[in-house]
Design a protein around this motif. Structure first.
Motif, mmCIF file in Angstrom:
data_model
loop_
_atom_site.group_PDB
_atom_site.id
_atom_site.type_symbol
_atom_site.label_atom_id
_atom_site.label_comp_id
_atom_site.label_asym_id
_atom_site.label_seq_id
_atom_site.Cartn_x
_atom_site.Cartn_y
_atom_site.Cartn_z
ATOM 1 N N VAL A 44 -0.673 15.221 -4.174
ATOM 2 C CA VAL A 44 -0.184 15.432 -5.565
ATOM 3 C C VAL A 44 1.404 15.656 -5.612
ATOM 4 O O VAL A 44 1.980 15.010 -6.294
ATOM 5 C CB VAL A 44 -0.535 16.870 -6.041
ATOM 6 C CG1 VAL A 44 0.010 17.278 -7.308
ATOM 7 C CG2 VAL A 44 -2.045 16.788 -6.232
ATOM 8 N N GLU A 45 1.934 16.381 -4.464
ATOM 9 C CA GLU A 45 3.374 16.146 -4.373
ATOM 10 C C GLU A 45 4.037 14.958 -3.981
ATOM 11 O O GLU A 45 4.918 14.280 -4.561
ATOM 12 C CB GLU A 45 3.683 17.199 -3.063
ATOM 13 C CG GLU A 45 5.154 17.848 -3.255
ATOM 14 C CD GLU A 45 5.442 18.772 -2.006
ATOM 15 O OE1 GLU A 45 4.545 19.281 -1.413
ATOM 16 O OE2 GLU A 45 6.647 18.623 -1.681
ATOM 17 N N ALA A 46 3.319 14.143 -3.185
ATOM 18 C CA ALA A 46 3.986 12.625 -2.955
ATOM 19 C C ALA A 46 4.133 11.908 -4.112
ATOM 20 O O ALA A 46 5.044 11.226 -4.620
ATOM 21 C CB ALA A 46 3.188 12.078 -1.919
ATOM 22 N N THR B 260 7.090 9.642 -3.166
ATOM 23 C CA THR B 260 6.989 9.535 -1.683
ATOM 24 C C THR B 260 5.854 8.415 -1.430
ATOM 25 O O THR B 260 4.831 8.322 -1.990
ATOM 26 C CB THR B 260 6.541 10.734 -1.184
ATOM 27 O OG1 THR B 260 7.336 11.828 -1.513
ATOM 28 C CG2 THR B 260 6.868 10.565 0.693
ATOM 29 N N PRO B 261 6.233 7.422 -0.477
ATOM 30 C CA PRO B 261 5.343 6.271 -0.148
ATOM 31 C C PRO B 261 3.943 7.017 0.271
ATOM 32 O O PRO B 261 4.170 8.149 1.283
ATOM 33 C CB PRO B 261 5.971 5.522 0.983
ATOM 34 C CG PRO B 261 7.489 6.012 1.188
ATOM 35 C CD PRO B 261 7.629 7.230 0.120
ATOM 36 N N ILE B 262 2.918 6.748 -0.022
ATOM 37 C CA ILE B 262 1.466 6.994 0.433
ATOM 38 C C ILE B 262 0.803 5.871 1.307
ATOM 39 O O ILE B 262 0.813 4.891 0.821
ATOM 40 C CB ILE B 262 0.648 7.609 -0.660
ATOM 41 C CG1 ILE B 262 1.556 8.539 -1.498
ATOM 42 C CG2 ILE B 262 -0.599 8.146 -0.243
ATOM 43 C CD1 ILE B 262 0.783 9.044 -2.830
ATOM 44 N N VAL B 263 0.170 6.235 2.256
ATOM 45 C CA VAL B 263 -0.698 5.270 3.193
ATOM 46 C C VAL B 263 -2.093 6.003 3.359
ATOM 47 O O VAL B 263 -2.359 6.981 3.594
ATOM 48 C CB VAL B 263 -0.237 5.181 4.529
ATOM 49 C CG1 VAL B 263 -1.123 4.503 5.685
ATOM 50 C CG2 VAL B 263 1.124 4.614 4.723
ATOM 51 N N ALA C 137 7.083 9.070 10.019
ATOM 52 C CA ALA C 137 7.539 7.926 9.420
ATOM 53 C C ALA C 137 7.984 7.875 8.327
ATOM 54 O O ALA C 137 8.231 6.803 7.276
ATOM 55 C CB ALA C 137 6.887 6.544 9.861
ATOM 56 N N GLY C 138 7.994 8.929 7.555
ATOM 57 C CA GLY C 138 8.592 9.295 6.188
ATOM 58 C C GLY C 138 7.495 8.782 4.972
ATOM 59 O O GLY C 138 7.931 8.365 3.972
ATOM 60 N N ALA C 139 6.288 8.954 5.089
ATOM 61 C CA ALA C 139 5.456 8.758 4.234
ATOM 62 C C ALA C 139 4.384 9.912 4.239
ATOM 63 O O ALA C 139 4.342 10.710 5.068
ATOM 64 C CB ALA C 139 4.518 7.279 4.491
ATOM 65 N N VAL C 140 3.434 9.873 3.313
ATOM 66 C CA VAL C 140 2.388 10.910 3.074
ATOM 67 C C VAL C 140 0.968 10.204 3.496
ATOM 68 O O VAL C 140 0.700 9.281 2.845
ATOM 69 C CB VAL C 140 2.630 11.591 1.889
ATOM 70 C CG1 VAL C 140 1.066 12.435 1.617
ATOM 71 C CG2 VAL C 140 3.626 12.672 1.952
ATOM 72 N N PRO C 141 0.080 10.851 4.424
ATOM 73 C CA PRO C 141 -1.220 10.400 4.490
ATOM 74 C C PRO C 141 -2.204 10.788 3.547
ATOM 75 O O PRO C 141 -2.270 12.005 3.229
ATOM 76 C CB PRO C 141 -1.476 10.952 5.775
ATOM 77 C CG PRO C 141 -0.619 12.191 6.014
ATOM 78 C CD PRO C 141 0.451 11.849 5.142
ATOM 79 N N ALA C 142 -3.141 9.846 3.250
ATOM 80 C CA ALA C 142 -4.092 10.255 2.187
ATOM 81 C C ALA C 142 -5.558 9.619 2.894
ATOM 82 O O ALA C 142 -5.846 8.541 2.668
ATOM 83 C CB ALA C 142 -3.943 9.687 0.954
ATOM 84 N N ALA D 83 4.652 0.800 3.402
ATOM 85 C CA ALA D 83 4.485 1.598 2.189
ATOM 86 C C ALA D 83 6.098 1.733 1.585
ATOM 87 O O ALA D 83 6.079 1.947 0.660
ATOM 88 C CB ALA D 83 3.796 2.980 2.323
ATOM 89 N N ARG D 84 6.831 2.289 2.606
ATOM 90 C CA ARG D 84 8.281 2.572 2.288
ATOM 91 C C ARG D 84 9.034 1.399 1.593
ATOM 92 O O ARG D 84 9.548 1.417 0.541
ATOM 93 C CB ARG D 84 9.163 2.902 3.433
ATOM 94 C CG ARG D 84 8.929 4.376 3.869
ATOM 95 C CD ARG D 84 10.029 4.849 4.746
ATOM 96 N NE ARG D 84 10.678 3.943 5.650
ATOM 97 C CZ ARG D 84 10.314 3.913 6.678
ATOM 98 N NH1 ARG D 84 9.280 4.619 7.444
ATOM 99 N NH2 ARG D 84 10.956 3.107 7.631
#
Ligand code: PSU
Ligand code: MN
Length: 305
Positions: A12-14, A19-22, A52-57, A297-298
């Motif tokens: 939700v925050e990403a 923020t990039p999401i993977v 690596a600066g992304a958020v996992p889903a 993703a970035r």
């Protein structure tokens, strides 16, 4: 009509912050690895993405909802759950409608990721054309999904238990772009080189993102398969594995293993026959794919007009 999607607080925050999401799949947790290595791996892979600066889903079906991102508790429940359905395009909706816990394969994860507007997905290896498919017709639904759904899948190649030349032929027929990352050779999951040449080569995450965005611009449906070779230190050469794969396959044939059970059976037998070496490699390659996926993703966000 609202989609039955539930986002984890982190996702939700990403989404709010751009923020990039993977996306990550859950069949690898429930059917691809034994407990507790499956849980350890799921956590390590998520951490690679965060670093690596992304958020996992991580995506799974629980309580009649598509969970996009799992909390620590949900991940633990899933990793130990019994009787989890292995879901693909054919059975995703039925699982949601009837309840129960479902793990998403590459195909089902792509569908759910696209619904959640996630363009990049990291896994270990995709499904493909099985050896003997000319008799069994066993061709993974993952291949058709790549032709259909606009998600770039970062994998270490089709699992080497498959017929790789036939898998490449089907991907070509379906119009799926297949890249090798940083090399010409098509990787084979536990091995860096299958002996085949990949149709396309990409040397940077930006090239992968740009190609994805260009397909969207052209109105071409479907995603991309990016095959990322396992790190050299973790690979098992194809020649070492070939006789072990042949043994596991003949055991599967003798036992009459079919359908969804084939891939989990072969992975488990290889794990036993190599004293765990295939699992160690599998963990290393998924982490490696997670790092590349975060970079893609970035770049996807940077390159979106
Ligand atoms: N990657 C792994 N281990 C796995 C899988 C991927 O490292 O177990 C799973 C994926 O969910 C993929 C599935 O979609 O294996 C392929 O199953 P099948 O061959 O039955 O389509
Ligand atoms: Mn199959």
């Amino acid at each position: 009509m609202t989609l039955p999607l539930t986002f984890s607080p982190e996702v939700v925050e990403a989404r709010a912050n751009g923020t990039p999401i993977v996306a990550l799949e859950s069949t690898i947790i429930t059917h691809g690895m034994p407990y507790p290595q499956n849980l350890d791996t799921a956590r390590l892979v998520e951490d690679e993405i965060r670093e690596a600066g992304a958020v996992p889903a991580t995506i799974a079906i629980m309580d009649g909802r598509i969970q996009i991102g799992l909390t620590e508790t949900e991940l633990e429940v899933l990793a130990q759950a019994q009787d989890v359905s292995k879901l693909s395009r054919a059975d995703l909706a039925a699982c949601l409608a009837m309840g129960g816990v479902g793990a998403t394969t590459v195909a089902a994860t792509m569908i759910c990721a696209a619904m959640a507007d996630i363009k990049v997905f990291a896994t270990g290896g995709i499904g493909g054309v099985h050896k003997g498919a000319e008799e069994t017709f066993d061709i993974s639904a993952d291949l058709r999904e790549l032709a259909h759904t606009p998600v770039s899948v970062i994998a270490a190649g089709p699992k080497a238990i498959l017929d790789l030349p036939k898998t490449l032929e089907v991907l070509e027929t379906l119009g799926v772009p297949v890249f090798a990352y940083g090399q010409d050779a098509f990787p084979a999951f536990w091995s860096r080189d299958s002996g085949l040449t990949a149709p396309l080569r990409a040397d940077t995450a930006a090239q992968i993102a740009q190609s994805h965005l260009m397909r969207t611009r052209l109105g071409l449906p479907g995603g991309q398969l990016v095959t990322n070779p396992i790190p050299l230190a973790d690979e098992i050469p194809a020649a070492t594995l070939a006789p072990i794969i042949a043994q596991a396959q003949s055991e599967a044939d003798a036992k009459g293993i079919s359908g969804k059970q084939v891939t989990p059976f072969l992975l488990q037998r290889l794990f036993e026959l190599t004293d765990g070496a295939t699992l160690t490699s599998n963990i290393a390659l998924v982490r490696n794919n997670a790092r590349l996926a975060a970079a893609v993703a970035r770049e996807m966000i940077a390159g979106t007009p």
